[in-house]
Design a protein around this motif. Structure first.
Motif, PDB file in Angstrom:
ATOM      1  N   GLN A  22      -7.185   0.570  -0.847  1.00  0.00           N
ATOM      2  CA  GLN A  22      -7.460  -0.645  -0.075  1.00  0.00           C
ATOM      3  C   GLN A  22      -8.623  -0.364   0.877  1.00  0.00           C
ATOM      4  OE1 GLN A  22      -4.039  -2.201   2.017  1.00  0.00           O
ATOM      5  NE2 GLN A  22      -5.182  -3.935   2.873  1.00  0.00           N
ATOM      6  N   SER A  70       0.837  -1.212   0.000  1.00  0.00           N
ATOM      7  CA  SER A  70       0.000   0.000   0.000  1.00  0.00           C
ATOM      8  C   SER A  70       0.862   1.248   0.000  1.00  0.00           C
ATOM      9  CB  SER A  70      -0.922   0.021   1.218  1.00  0.00           C
ATOM     10  OG  SER A  70      -1.869  -1.015   1.125  1.00  0.00           O
ATOM     11  N   ASP A  89      -5.360  -1.548  -5.197  1.00  0.00           N
ATOM     12  CA  ASP A  89      -4.818  -2.063  -3.943  1.00  0.00           C
ATOM     13  C   ASP A  89      -5.833  -2.970  -3.251  1.00  0.00           C
ATOM     14  OD1 ASP A  89      -3.441  -2.565  -1.639  1.00  0.00           O
ATOM     15  OD2 ASP A  89      -3.149  -0.456  -1.063  1.00  0.00           O
ATOM     16  N   GLU A  90      -5.620  -4.240  -3.365  1.00  0.00           N
ATOM     17  CA  GLU A  90      -6.491  -5.256  -2.748  1.00  0.00           C
ATOM     18  C   GLU A  90      -7.965  -5.006  -3.035  1.00  0.00           C
ATOM     19  OE1 GLU A  90      -5.684  -6.841   1.045  1.00  0.00           O
ATOM     20  OE2 GLU A  90      -3.567  -6.308   0.989  1.00  0.00           O
TER      21      GLU A  90
HETATM   22 MG   LIG Z   1      -1.970  -2.775   2.051  1.00  0.00          MG
END
Ligand SMILES: [Mg+2]
Ligand SMILES: Nc1ncnc2c1ncn2[C@@H]1O[C@H](COP(=O)(O)OP(=O)(O)OP(=O)(O)O)[C@@H](O)[C@H]1O
Lengths: 254, 446
Positions: free
Chosen positions: A89, A45, A174-175
């Motif tokens: 995220q 991240s 991000d994820e």
């Molecule tokens: Mg992360």
């Protein structure tokens, strides 16, 4: 070979003085999908935030060239206007700001930057409806405040929806898969695939190989302790799924 | 409620003389004359509050006492409908009662089509016709001696809005009460006295709106009493956008009977000094009430909200949301009292106060005041004072929105959170326009 869209060279960065990224090298060319995997806390991240220009995330060494420009010199908004997009995220809730209003404000600032005419509410709604279908989003979501009270999965879908509308050159996800049920995962992944073109690219951060069944990466990188310790093709993700990270970390550990 | 007695401030002699003269000469039934004299007596005792009184610590009213006291005797006849255009709600189809310097102006008002069980008129007319509801309810909710200002208001009772709903009556359209101050040689003080009585299971939406014509200093001393009957449902929005030299002191006193619903809004952008007392007393079980408030101030403005949620009975819920946006060297005050009386079990009281400081010189004093005597209750409160959320700012910027615009967007959103709770759309639209302009000023002047 195409010119790189982004070229990250020996990038070091810290958060409030604490060193997190310790020499990252990564080149992404148009048309490519790169996956970044790695254990919790390895700096994934942080890399996303550094690329997006978050305050407090200071570059201490190396360089990032994006579309021929020094990325680090640009403000976060100028990076976005030049076509860089970060799907968070943990997307931020903004109570009191209507989702459509927000997105139109962003869309028009980006258009203005490119010397294009701003789009009025009516025309924008047409664009938005088109993209909603792509992600099978309920229309009610447009009327709500940005991310406020959205479920974890809805927030992630909203990120990809924004990406679909803003049409970036380089997307860092991000994820985006975490918190999605299997149907939502498929819808989001298919959405991302439909947005893929020979002239754009994506960096997909994930913990799970299952996402990569849908969004097939050209390259897979393992980030650990602020460095890319292994790169490979899509098969590397399968290998990681099977064996975990220990075998790699062991080789690189202190 | 306890009141601390203070020595009358010296400057109040002028006001006292005027109050005495009015109470002695004004006509009306005996009960009303007695009531006014009672107001004079209490004003003699109380005078104007000083900052030594706990409830007035941050609210120095001395400048009011220094302003020449010229209470209006009648509505100024020179006001035209055109002058009121900026205060009309877009697309409004409801009724509008206009009060000029506190007195009803039939010529400027749009009265609603008559509706069975719904009385919408002015207090002077109701009193003149011997209305029994007015007689039985007037000054039965707001205390005469809450402060010198309420005593003064009582001494000067003459006119204001009067709305009475018979049991089961539903007011077809929202009601706009527009209070226009026109400071001039003849008058600079308005003391409207409003009474709203909602019978069992009735419902209405009412907007109290305070504005000025011109920029000269004036004084508004308003008292609104609202009696909400069993199962009744009332939305009351108060919007104060007087000029920046004005002094605005007002009380909204609400009595809530069993199973009633009450939605209160207080939006305050104007006046050099604005003090809003909003007191909700739950006298029956099963009441559900919301207090929603927003103040935006700049320059040297002072805006002070004192609210009370008095849980006198069990099984009532009160939810309170106040937001402040303060620029320049302005000061915001929020004092939220929650009383939970001994028998008020299963009370659910929630209070949040959030303040945004746009400059280093703006200040805020936010204080919850909880007095809980029952044990099986849920009471929460939270207060924040600070700047815009950095994460939200960054999020906006990553979408391409310039930092200054992101700040604007988030500041406006902070206000919208409150405005959005108002259910009457034309009112929301008007507020958004006025607020947006005011916020722009505050952001630019910072
Ligand atoms: Mg992360
Ligand atoms: N504000 C901060 N101040 C100090 N350290 C921080 C801060 N934010 C993150 N870190 C640290 O930086 C390191 C990298 O965090 P980062 O969030 O980039 O990891 P990640 O790879 O994304 O992890 P995950 O898989 O859990 O999302 C961690 O050790 C984390 O504790």
């Amino acid at each position: 070979m195409k010119q790189p869209l982004i070229e990250i060279k020996n990038l070091s960065a810290g958060i409030n003085g604490k060193q997190i990224l310790k020499g990252i090298n990564l080149t992404v060319r148009p048309g490519e999908v790169h996956a970044i995997m790695g254990p919790n806390g390895s700096g994934k991240s942080t890399l996303g935030y550094v690329l997006a220009g978050r305050k407090g995330y200071d570059v201490t060494g190396g360089s990032v060239t994006y579309d021929g420009k020094d990325l680090i010199e640009l403000s976060p908004e100028d990076r976005a206007r030049e076509g860089l997009f970060l799907a968070f995220q943990y997307p931020v809730e903004i109570p009191g700001v209507n989702n459509t209003y927000f997105l139109r404000a962003a869309y028009n600032e980006q258009r203005k930057h490119r010397g294009q005419e701003e789009v009025d509410a009516v025309d924008f709604l047409a664009i938005v409806k088109e993209k909603m279908k792509l992600l099978e989003l309920p229309e009610g979501m447009l009327k709500r405040s940005v991310n406020e009270g959205f479920s974890g999965g809805e927030k992630k879908r909203n990120e990809i929806f924004q990406m679909a509308v803003l049409d970036p050159k380089l997307a860092v996800l991000d994820e985006t898969d975490s918190g999605l049920d299997i149907d939502a995962l498929r819808i989001v992944a298919e959405g991302v695939n439909k947005l893929k073109r020979p002239d754009n690219a994506a960096i997909v951060i994930t913990h799970y190989q299952r996402l990569l069944n849908y969004i097939v990466p050209d390259f897979v990188h393992v980030l650990w302790n602020g460095q890319i310790i292994k790169s490979g093709g899509k098969d590397l993700a399968l290998e990681l799924e099977e064996k975990g990270y220990d075998w790699l970390i062991g080789k690189n550990g202190k | 409620m306890t009141t601390t007695k203070s020595k009358p401030a010296g400057e109040s002699t002028v006001h006292l003389a005027a109050a005495e003269a009015f109470a002695n000469s004004a006509t009306g039934p005996e009960w009303l004359r007695t009531l006014r004299r009672n107001g004079v007596t209490h004003f003699t005792e109380l005078g104007f509050p000083t900052t030594k009184l706990e409830d007035w610590i941050y609210c120095n009213v001395a400048p009011i006492t220094k302003l020449a006291f010229k209470p209006a005797a009648i509505a100024d006849a020179n006001v035209t409908a055109k002058q009121l255009a900026p205060f009309a709600f877009p697309g409004w189809t409801g009724s509008r009662l206009v009060f000029v310097n506190g007195h009803f102006s039939p010529a400027l008002s749009l009265l609603p089509a008559s509706q069975k069980g719904v009385t919408i008129t002015n207090l002077a007319a109701a009193l003149a016709s011997g209305d029994k509801v007015a007689e039985s309810q007037l000054a039965h909710h707001a205390s005469v001696d809450g402060s010198g200002f309420s005593a003064l208001s009582t001494a000067f009772i003459a006119d204001g809005a009067f709305i009475a709903l018979a049991p089961n009556a539903v007011a077809a359209e929202p009601i706009h009460l527009l209070f226009v101050s026109v400071p001039g040689d003849a008058a600079n003080t308005a003391q409207p006295r409003n009474l709203i009585v909602a019978g069992t299971n009735s419902s209405a939406k009412i907007v109290e709106h305070y504005v000025s014509l011109g920029g000269a200093a004036h004084f508004t001393n308003a008292v609104t009493e609202i009696a909400v009957g069993e199962g009744a449902n009332i939305e009351h929005a108060k919007f104060q956008e007087e000029n920046l030299e004005a002094f605005h002191i007002a009380t909204v006193q609400v009595t809530l009977a069993r199973d009633s619903r009450f939605l209160s809004h207080s939006i305050s952008t104007g006046a050099r000094l604005a003090r809003h007392n909003i007191n909700l007393v739950m006298t029956g079980q099963g009441v559900d009430c919301v207090m929603n408030g927003l103040y935006a101030a700049g320059g040297k403005q002072l805006v002070d909200h004192h609210t009370v949620a008095d849980h006198a009975q069990p099984h009532c819920g009160s939810h309170e949301y106040y937001h402040g946006i303060l620029g320049g060297s302005s000061r915001g005050v929020f004092n939220g009292k929650i009383f939970v009386r001994k028998d008020a079990q299963k009370t659910d009281a929630k209070q949040t106060s959030r303040n945004l400081l746009l400059t280093d010189t703006a200040t805020v004093n936010s204080k919850p005041q909880l007095e809980i005597l029952a044990d099986d209750v849920k009471c929460t409160h939270g207060a924040t004072v600070g700047q815009l959320n950095d994460e939200a700012l960054f999020y906006c910027r990553t979408r391409g929105i310039a930092e200054v615009n992101a700040r604007r967007l988030l500041t406006h959103a902070f206000a919208s959170e409150i405005v959005n709770r108002i259910t009457v759309e034309p009112v929301r639209e008007h507020l958004e326009q006025v607020l947006w302009a005011r916020l722009e000023e505050l952001i630019e002047k910072k």
